[in-house]
Enzyme design. Structure first.
Site, short mmCIF file in Angstrom:
data_model
loop_
_atom_site.label_atom_id
_atom_site.label_comp_id
_atom_site.label_asym_id
_atom_site.label_seq_id
_atom_site.Cartn_x
_atom_site.Cartn_y
_atom_site.Cartn_z
N LYS A 1 0.84 -1.20 0.00
CA LYS A 1 0.00 0.00 0.00
C LYS A 1 0.88 1.26 0.00
O LYS A 1 2.10 1.16 0.02
CB LYS A 1 -0.93 -0.04 1.20
CG LYS A 1 -1.65 -1.36 1.40
CD LYS A 1 -2.51 -1.80 0.21
CE LYS A 1 -3.20 -3.10 0.56
NZ LYS A 1 -4.13 -3.59 -0.42
C1 LIG Z 1 -5.11 -4.66 0.58
C2 LIG Z 1 -6.55 -4.49 0.52
C3 LIG Z 1 -7.38 -4.84 1.60
C4 LIG Z 1 -6.91 -5.63 2.78
O1 LIG Z 1 -5.81 -5.14 3.47
P1 LIG Z 1 -4.89 -6.13 4.33
O2 LIG Z 1 -4.06 -5.17 5.14
O3 LIG Z 1 -4.09 -6.95 3.39
O4 LIG Z 1 -5.77 -6.95 5.20
C5 LIG Z 1 -8.73 -4.53 1.51
N1 LIG Z 1 -9.25 -3.94 0.43
C6 LIG Z 1 -8.50 -3.62 -0.64
C7 LIG Z 1 -9.13 -2.95 -1.82
C8 LIG Z 1 -7.13 -3.91 -0.64
O5 LIG Z 1 -6.41 -3.62 -1.72
#
Ligand SMILES: *Cc1c(COP(=O)(O)O)cnc(C)c1O
Length: 397
Positions: free
Chosen positions: A187
């Site tokens: 992210k």
């Molecule tokens: C990465 C992601 C999540 C989940 O995040 P995690 O930290 O991996 O649990 C949820 N929604 C979207 C759109 C994502 O890209």
């Protein structure tokens, strides 16, 4: 490099971590005054400040943030939540785990929820719309907000892929009744594992906080219960202090991270000269895009597939558990063909990495924020060469 924040993990993060170890404050309540001493609490306040959110609760993942956001808003058994068929599987799983029913909707050319299709799927059981700002791009929050208002349902933002992005000057995740961030390494900024749920209203924040902390009120301070609150058992989804210490250092760099990725995105886009049968993804607010990727959509599926193949990358319908057709948990609702417009768009689209390089996201080809201008130009030229040459070979057939 997975994400742009990950690439900056360094001295600032180390200094904060050393503070945690020195004080042995490994969890948020191990302090004489958690409100001022806890890194988790500091991280929550910093999130509110830098994003303009009213209330924030930090948790141990983006998935936890989604469940916390939805639980805080009272989403549960018997409710339907409209969610795009193009998202990470966690958006859909969060709804299902609360006993609610995910109702899949189409995406538009921006690869985010298509408002008119959402409107067609709203009924008396619909409790919320989960708008996913996919690949860093803001959803059509005006149109989605109007649908929510008209039907008296909630607008919730999954901003896991778009931390720091904005829509008409307001940060993503702070516009709906609740929003969710992820801080996993892919992210915009990272805490290793982590997430945050943002809330517009104190009563929803209170319920969300209780959900992620075994039913305890915010800060475990009794006595501020909002009227009408129903006690919950909750779970333990708390963010560890070590993660929050990293998070504070990352959040300090958020604007610099975004400036970097947007600069490289502009270099890349400036060097593209696409064939007339290929276009850049449009946007509901180009200024607010976090520039994780640049998406190119072709007029023709074969052309897109041939270009992807020439670059050893994939079209977006082949991006693992980001496409509903690959989510075996959905059963018949997840059979490819259920969302023909989404199938068509994803099959014709390729994502070039800029901030986020992740073959599971379909962005296995592209550039990174620290690449030289020469390399960015060379990658753009290679992409265009592939797009032009596969167009020509297609025409000859
Ligand atoms: C990465 C992601 C999540 C989940 O995040 P995690 O930290 O991996 O649990 C949820 N929604 C979207 C759109 C994502 O890209």
């Amino acid at each position: 490099m997975p994400g742009p924040g990950y690439g900056r993990v360094g001295e600032a993060e180390r200094a904060n971590i050393e503070d945690v170890l020195r004080t042995r404050g490994l969890t948020r309540y191990l302090f004489a005054d958690p409100e001022t001493q806890s890194w988790v609490r500091r991280f929550e306040k910093q999130l509110c400040q830098s994003l303009g959110a009213r209330h924030a609760v930090a948790v141990n993942s983006g998935t936890s943030a989604l469940v916390t956001a939805l639980a805080g808003l009272g989403v549960g058994r018997g409710d339907e939540v409209v969610v795009p068929g193009y998202t990470y599987v966690a958006s859909i799983g969060a709804i299902a785990h609360l006993g609610a029913t995910p109702v899949l909707a189409e995406v538009d050319e921006t690869l985010t929820l298509a408002a008119e299709d959402v409107a067609a799927r709203v009924n008396e059981r619909t409790k919320a719309i989960l708008a996913v700002h996919m690949l860093g791009a803001p959803c059509d929050l005006e149109a989605l907000g109007q649908i929510a208002d008209k039907h008296g349902i909630l607008l919730v933002e999954d901003a896991a892929q778009s931390c720091g992005g904005s829509y008409r000057g307001r940060r993503l995740g702070t516009i709906g009744a609740a929003g969710a961030y992820s801080f996993n390494p892919f992210k915009v900024i990272t805490t290793g594992e982590g997430g945050a749920a943002l809330f517009a209203e104190y009563r929803d924040y209170y319920a969300g906080y209780a959900f992620q902390d075994q039913g305890w009120p915010p800060g475990r301070e009794l006595g501020n219960e909002p009227p009408g609150y129903t006690p919950t058992f909750g779970l333990n989804l708390r963010m560890p202090e070590l993660s929050a210490a990293i998070g504070c250092a990352q959040l300090d760099q958020l604007d610099a991270v975004l400036a970097d990725t947007r600069r490289v995105r502009d270099e890349l886009v400036g060097a593209l000269s696409l064939p007339p049968s290929a276009q850049l993804r449009p946007s509901h607010d180009a200024e607010g895009d976090t520039a994780n990727v640049v998406v190119v959509t072709f007029d023709d599926t074969d052309h897109a597939q041939r270009t992807a193949k020439a670059l050893d990358t994939k079209t977006l319908d082949d991006s693992g558990r980001h496409y509903y057709g690959n989510m075996i948990q959905l059963g018949p609702a997840g059979a490819p063909g259920a969302l023909p417009k989404t199938d068509d768009l994803l099959g014709r689209s390729i994502a070039l990495s800029v901030g986020v390089s992740d073959s599971h996201l379909g962005s296995g080809y592209g550039v990174a924020p620290d690449d030289s201008q020469e390399y960015v130009r060379a990658q753009a030229e290679r992409f265009c060469e592939a797009a032009w040459s596969t167009a020509a070979s297609g025409a000859r057939r």
